[in-house]
Motif scaffolding. Structure first.
Motif, PDB file in Angstrom:
ATOM      1  N   ALA A 109      12.381   1.165 -15.273  1.00  0.00           N
ATOM      2  CA  ALA A 109      12.761   2.101 -16.341  1.00  0.00           C
ATOM      3  C   ALA A 109      13.863   1.558 -17.237  1.00  0.00           C
ATOM      4  O   ALA A 109      14.089   2.094 -18.329  1.00  0.00           O
ATOM      5  CB  ALA A 109      13.200   3.425 -15.713  1.00  0.00           C
ATOM      6  N   ASP A 110      14.538   0.518 -16.800  1.00  0.00           N
ATOM      7  CA  ASP A 110      15.695  -0.006 -17.541  1.00  0.00           C
ATOM      8  C   ASP A 110      15.301  -1.303 -18.245  1.00  0.00           C
ATOM      9  O   ASP A 110      15.338  -2.387 -17.653  1.00  0.00           O
ATOM     10  CB  ASP A 110      16.853  -0.234 -16.570  1.00  0.00           C
ATOM     11  N   ALA A 111      14.902  -1.187 -19.527  1.00  0.00           N
ATOM     12  CA  ALA A 111      14.434  -2.368 -20.260  1.00  0.00           C
ATOM     13  C   ALA A 111      15.527  -3.428 -20.358  1.00  0.00           C
ATOM     14  O   ALA A 111      15.276  -4.632 -20.182  1.00  0.00           O
ATOM     15  CB  ALA A 111      13.951  -1.968 -21.645  1.00  0.00           C
ATOM     16  N   ALA A 112      16.745  -3.017 -20.653  1.00  0.00           N
ATOM     17  CA  ALA A 112      17.843  -3.978 -20.763  1.00  0.00           C
ATOM     18  C   ALA A 112      18.112  -4.651 -19.418  1.00  0.00           C
ATOM     19  O   ALA A 112      18.348  -5.863 -19.337  1.00  0.00           O
ATOM     20  CB  ALA A 112      19.105  -3.289 -21.271  1.00  0.00           C
ATOM     21  N   PRO A 158       4.933   1.293 -11.572  1.00  0.00           N
ATOM     22  CA  PRO A 158       5.688   1.622 -12.787  1.00  0.00           C
ATOM     23  C   PRO A 158       5.481   0.590 -13.886  1.00  0.00           C
ATOM     24  O   PRO A 158       5.376  -0.611 -13.603  1.00  0.00           O
ATOM     25  CB  PRO A 158       7.137   1.638 -12.306  1.00  0.00           C
ATOM     26  N   GLN A 159       5.387   1.056 -15.124  1.00  0.00           N
ATOM     27  CA  GLN A 159       5.244   0.127 -16.240  1.00  0.00           C
ATOM     28  C   GLN A 159       6.514  -0.701 -16.369  1.00  0.00           C
ATOM     29  O   GLN A 159       7.621  -0.186 -16.291  1.00  0.00           O
ATOM     30  CB  GLN A 159       4.983   0.895 -17.537  1.00  0.00           C
ATOM     31  N   GLY A 160       6.318  -2.011 -16.570  1.00  0.00           N
ATOM     32  CA  GLY A 160       7.467  -2.907 -16.712  1.00  0.00           C
ATOM     33  C   GLY A 160       7.724  -3.771 -15.501  1.00  0.00           C
ATOM     34  O   GLY A 160       8.574  -4.668 -15.537  1.00  0.00           O
ATOM     35  N   ILE A 161       7.014  -3.529 -14.419  1.00  0.00           N
ATOM     36  CA  ILE A 161       7.168  -4.347 -13.220  1.00  0.00           C
ATOM     37  C   ILE A 161       5.818  -4.421 -12.520  1.00  0.00           C
ATOM     38  O   ILE A 161       5.071  -3.457 -12.487  1.00  0.00           O
ATOM     39  CB  ILE A 161       8.259  -3.773 -12.284  1.00  0.00           C
ATOM     40  N   ALA A 162       5.465  -5.594 -12.002  1.00  0.00           N
ATOM     41  CA  ALA A 162       4.210  -5.790 -11.280  1.00  0.00           C
ATOM     42  C   ALA A 162       4.524  -6.267  -9.872  1.00  0.00           C
ATOM     43  O   ALA A 162       5.520  -6.957  -9.634  1.00  0.00           O
ATOM     44  CB  ALA A 162       3.329  -6.805 -12.004  1.00  0.00           C
ATOM     45  N   THR A 209      12.086   3.831  -5.078  1.00  0.00           N
ATOM     46  CA  THR A 209      13.052   4.332  -6.064  1.00  0.00           C
ATOM     47  C   THR A 209      13.761   3.172  -6.761  1.00  0.00           C
ATOM     48  O   THR A 209      13.957   3.189  -7.984  1.00  0.00           O
ATOM     49  CB  THR A 209      14.082   5.233  -5.373  1.00  0.00           C
ATOM     50  N   TRP A 210      14.137   2.192  -5.983  1.00  0.00           N
ATOM     51  CA  TRP A 210      14.810   1.021  -6.556  1.00  0.00           C
ATOM     52  C   TRP A 210      13.914   0.293  -7.562  1.00  0.00           C
ATOM     53  O   TRP A 210      14.337  -0.049  -8.667  1.00  0.00           O
ATOM     54  CB  TRP A 210      15.243   0.082  -5.433  1.00  0.00           C
ATOM     55  N   LEU A 211      12.654   0.067  -7.212  1.00  0.00           N
ATOM     56  CA  LEU A 211      11.726  -0.612  -8.106  1.00  0.00           C
ATOM     57  C   LEU A 211      11.484   0.202  -9.378  1.00  0.00           C
ATOM     58  O   LEU A 211      11.435  -0.352 -10.485  1.00  0.00           O
ATOM     59  CB  LEU A 211      10.400  -0.873  -7.385  1.00  0.00           C
ATOM     60  N   ASN A 269       0.833  -1.209   0.000  1.00  0.00           N
ATOM     61  CA  ASN A 269       0.000   0.000   0.000  1.00  0.00           C
ATOM     62  C   ASN A 269       0.864   1.254   0.000  1.00  0.00           C
ATOM     63  O   ASN A 269       0.583   2.242  -0.698  1.00  0.00           O
ATOM     64  CB  ASN A 269      -0.928   0.006   1.212  1.00  0.00           C
ATOM     65  N   ALA A 270       1.931   1.207   0.799  1.00  0.00           N
ATOM     66  CA  ALA A 270       2.809   2.378   0.880  1.00  0.00           C
ATOM     67  C   ALA A 270       3.536   2.616  -0.437  1.00  0.00           C
ATOM     68  O   ALA A 270       3.762   3.774  -0.834  1.00  0.00           O
ATOM     69  CB  ALA A 270       3.810   2.183   2.011  1.00  0.00           C
ATOM     70  N   LEU A 271       3.883   1.553  -1.132  1.00  0.00           N
ATOM     71  CA  LEU A 271       4.624   1.702  -2.392  1.00  0.00           C
ATOM     72  C   LEU A 271       3.783   2.390  -3.469  1.00  0.00           C
ATOM     73  O   LEU A 271       4.318   3.113  -4.316  1.00  0.00           O
ATOM     74  CB  LEU A 271       5.112   0.337  -2.887  1.00  0.00           C
ATOM     75  N   VAL A 272       2.459   2.150  -3.452  1.00  0.00           N
ATOM     76  CA  VAL A 272       1.600   2.790  -4.458  1.00  0.00           C
ATOM     77  C   VAL A 272       0.938   4.056  -3.924  1.00  0.00           C
ATOM     78  O   VAL A 272       0.281   4.778  -4.673  1.00  0.00           O
ATOM     79  CB  VAL A 272       0.526   1.806  -4.979  1.00  0.00           C
ATOM     80  N   GLY A 273       1.071   4.317  -2.636  1.00  0.00           N
ATOM     81  CA  GLY A 273       0.597   5.581  -2.073  1.00  0.00           C
ATOM     82  C   GLY A 273      -0.832   5.608  -1.612  1.00  0.00           C
ATOM     83  O   GLY A 273      -1.319   6.673  -1.198  1.00  0.00           O
ATOM     84  N   HIS A 274      -1.550   4.514  -1.637  1.00  0.00           N
ATOM     85  CA  HIS A 274      -2.922   4.490  -1.154  1.00  0.00           C
ATOM     86  C   HIS A 274      -3.304   3.035  -0.849  1.00  0.00           C
ATOM     87  O   HIS A 274      -2.668   2.100  -1.349  1.00  0.00           O
ATOM     88  CB  HIS A 274      -3.904   5.082  -2.173  1.00  0.00           C
ATOM     89  N   PRO A 275      -4.354   2.822  -0.045  1.00  0.00           N
ATOM     90  CA  PRO A 275      -4.748   1.447   0.310  1.00  0.00           C
ATOM     91  C   PRO A 275      -5.185   0.652  -0.915  1.00  0.00           C
ATOM     92  O   PRO A 275      -6.032   1.106  -1.689  1.00  0.00           O
ATOM     93  CB  PRO A 275      -5.915   1.643   1.284  1.00  0.00           C
TER      94      PRO A 275
END
Length: 591
Positions: free
Chosen positions: A293-296, A169-173, A286-288, A90-96
């Protein structure tokens, strides 16, 4: 809140899996589907678990990832009961988004959060195909799947709630998994399945529980797969941060996870919505985001985890193959015990048919009635010619005693076969019950005696043997035209004489029996030699004995089937599994 050592990025050169790799993995999947462990052997239960896990990981992760390296990374957030996994997500996405609470087990439904643009990768059954899909809102409440047909039961453990959220972020779930040490076995199993499908693992623990055994077992499994791991140490008192983080870092290093990133979340109060302060998870967020952001870099992480997982799969299949060997050896041992018991019975029956034992009792009495104890013997001293006359007259005038000899032999031989078959069944049953696998196969059924219909089968087989013996005499008599008149009056008598000759070796008789049985057997032998000749008698006796031997073997072979038919097939190709292990190892090394 501090961070310690960001997770290392893999530095291996990218490699594109060939179609041959997918073909190999599909062949492995097919072969594993044939494997069973029906016998109760020491390694069977562990092997069944390894087999289930291997098939699930092929379906949930390896094959999907091989087919689509460009798909978003799946980061599974897992850890101990009450460690704060849902609160962290929840904290990572900013809402419950996901549920958390004091009632255990929490996280009854795993929730997968993804960027809306990545929805196509997860709505179908590309990964985790055994789980139903439920589309959820940002509040995590399931909503009708208007374009997906029937709505699965929201409370089902086998459902995966999909939540599209632009904060991811797009590219990671992110996948919020059940507790790895849940009191619910279903939850524990599901947590293991989800972690096995991860490209990277965010492991959440607390300052009080970071050394618990169950999570560490899973961490070591992650290390064996070479998966990227980030460890989140939650609820750390400020005064204990240095000591606890240093101890945890030391533990990670000793277990081969020294490159794992360690994120510290200080002990802090939650707001009215149960949310952590945004700053508490900023380093992890930030790490996630940097990974996404780094496709490679994402491709390298996927390949690293994929190659490690394939190597781990090879090890699992090696364990499965060894367990198959154990199953085959157990089945072979039970088979050998059965065959030995009945082979010994066969030997004892054959010994009884050639050592004179069958000439005791009723058979001996009926034979004495048949040949007489005085006059018939005296005829021997006056020459074979007179013997022919007396014997011929006896056979022509009184056929009934010969039939009584046949009946007595049938009864005596049947008793021997039944007794030895019962002994063999008792021995086989005893030996099987001394073995856990055999005991499991027998269950509560008692096989220590002969089958209900076995006595009738034996009697019929003996009568068939006697009928064939008579046919032997008739056939031999046709070649002795001058003796045709003897055969026309004495088939039963000559048959009885031949049966006695077959059983006439006297090693098993003692005292008076030797003289009486041996002497009367000589009468039969001399009579047959007078009719057919010495060589023909030996040939007839040999054929009759061989026929009896084959019939006895057939009877016992049918009787032992009640044991052997219980032995299950072990269908997997052990050699093929071994070749798959080698091929998977090469695939992981060269990918």
């Amino acid at each position: 809140m501090t961070t310690d050592n960001q997770p290392d990025r893999p530095d291996r050169p990218p490699a594109t899996p060939a179609a041959a790799g997918v073909d190999l993995l599909e062949a492995v999947r097919l072969e594993l589907s044939k494997v069973t462990f029906p016998l109760l052997t020491p390694g069977a239960e562990q092997a069944r678990m390894e087999l289930r896990n291997a098939i699930a990981q092929l379906d949930d992760y390896i094959l999907p990832r091989y087919r689509s390296l460009e798909a978003p990374l799946l980061a599974v957030v897992g850890g101990s009961t009450g460690a704060g996994k849902s609160t962290l997500v929840n904290a990572l996405v900013g809402h419950p988004v996901t549920r958390s609470g004091a009632i255990r087990p929490t996280t009854r439904q795993p929730t997968l959060l993804h960027h809306p643009a990545d929805a196509g990768w997860f709505q179908g059954k590309r990964v985790l195909p055994s789980l139903n899909r439920i589309r959820g809102t940002v509040s995590s409440q399931p909503v009708p799947a208007s374009r997906a047909g029937a709505v699965p039961d929201p409370s089902a453990v086998t459902s995966l709630v999909l939540v599209a959220d632009s904060a991811v972020p797009q590219g990671i779930a992110l996948l919020d998994a059940p507790d790895v040490d849940s009191i619910s076995e279903d939850n524990r199993r599901l947590a293991g399945q989800l972690l096995a499908a991860a490209d990277l693992w965010v492991f959440v623990t607390t300052a009080n529980r970071y050394a618990d055994a169950v999570p560490w077992k899973l961490l070591l499994n992650a290390a064996s797969r070479d998966i990227l791991v980030a460890v989140v140490l939650d609820r750390v008192p400020a005064e204990a941060e240095a000591e606890v983080s240093a101890d945890l870092r030391s533990l990670l290093g000793r277990e081969g996870l020294g490159s794992a990133g360690l994120f510290i979340i200080a002990e802090t109060d939650l707001d009215a919505l149960g949310m952590l302060p945004p700053a508490a998870v900023e380093p992890l967020r930030t790490w996630l985001h940097s990974l996404a952001a780094d496709a490679a870099g994402r491709g390298q992480i996927a390949r690293r985890t994929l190659n490690g997982t394939v190597k781990a799969l090879a090890g699992r299949i090696g364990s499965v193959a060894r367990a198959q060997d154990e199953q085959e050896q157990a089945a072979a041992g039970l088979r050998a015990e059965t065959l030995t018991a009945y082979r010994d019975a066969e030997t004892r029956i054959l010994d009884a048919t050639k050592d004179g034992a069958l000439l005791r009792g009723e058979v001996l009495a009926r034979w004495q009635d048949f040949v007489g104890t005085g006059e018939f013997f005296r005829s021997l001293e006056q020459g074979i010619g007179r013997l022919r006359d007396r014997a011929g007259a006896f056979f022509r005038g009184e056929p009934a005693p010969a039939v009584k000899v046949e009946a007595a032999i049938e009864s005596g031989l049947q008793a021997v076969i039944l007794d030895e078959a019962a002994n063999a069944a008792e021995q086989a049953d005893k030996r099987w019950r001394a073995d856990p696998a055999g005991r499991q196969l027998l269950g509560t059924e008692d096989l220590s005696g002969a089958a209900m219909d076995f006595p009738g089968t034996v009697a019929a087989e003996i009568r068939a043997w006697q009928a064939d013996l008579m046919e032997l005499i008739r056939t031999e008599g046709q070649e002795k035209r001058t003796q045709a008149r003897w055969l026309s009056f004495g088939i039963n008598g000559l048959g009885a004489a031949l049966m006695v000759v077959v059983f006439s070796m006297t090693a098993g008789l003692t005292g008076l029996e030797v003289g009486v049985a041996g002497g009367t057997a000589i009468v039969g032998q001399k009579l047959l030699e007078a009719v057919f000749g010495e060589d023909a008698v030996r040939r007839l006796a040999r054929k009759a004995r061989e026929d009896l031997h084959q019939r006895t073997r057939k009877l016992l072979a049918e009787e032992q089937r009640k044991f052997l038919d219980r032995l299950p097939e072990v269908p997997a190709d052990r050699a093929l599994l071994a070749r798959h292990v080698e091929a998977l190892t090469r695939l992981a090394d060269t990918a």
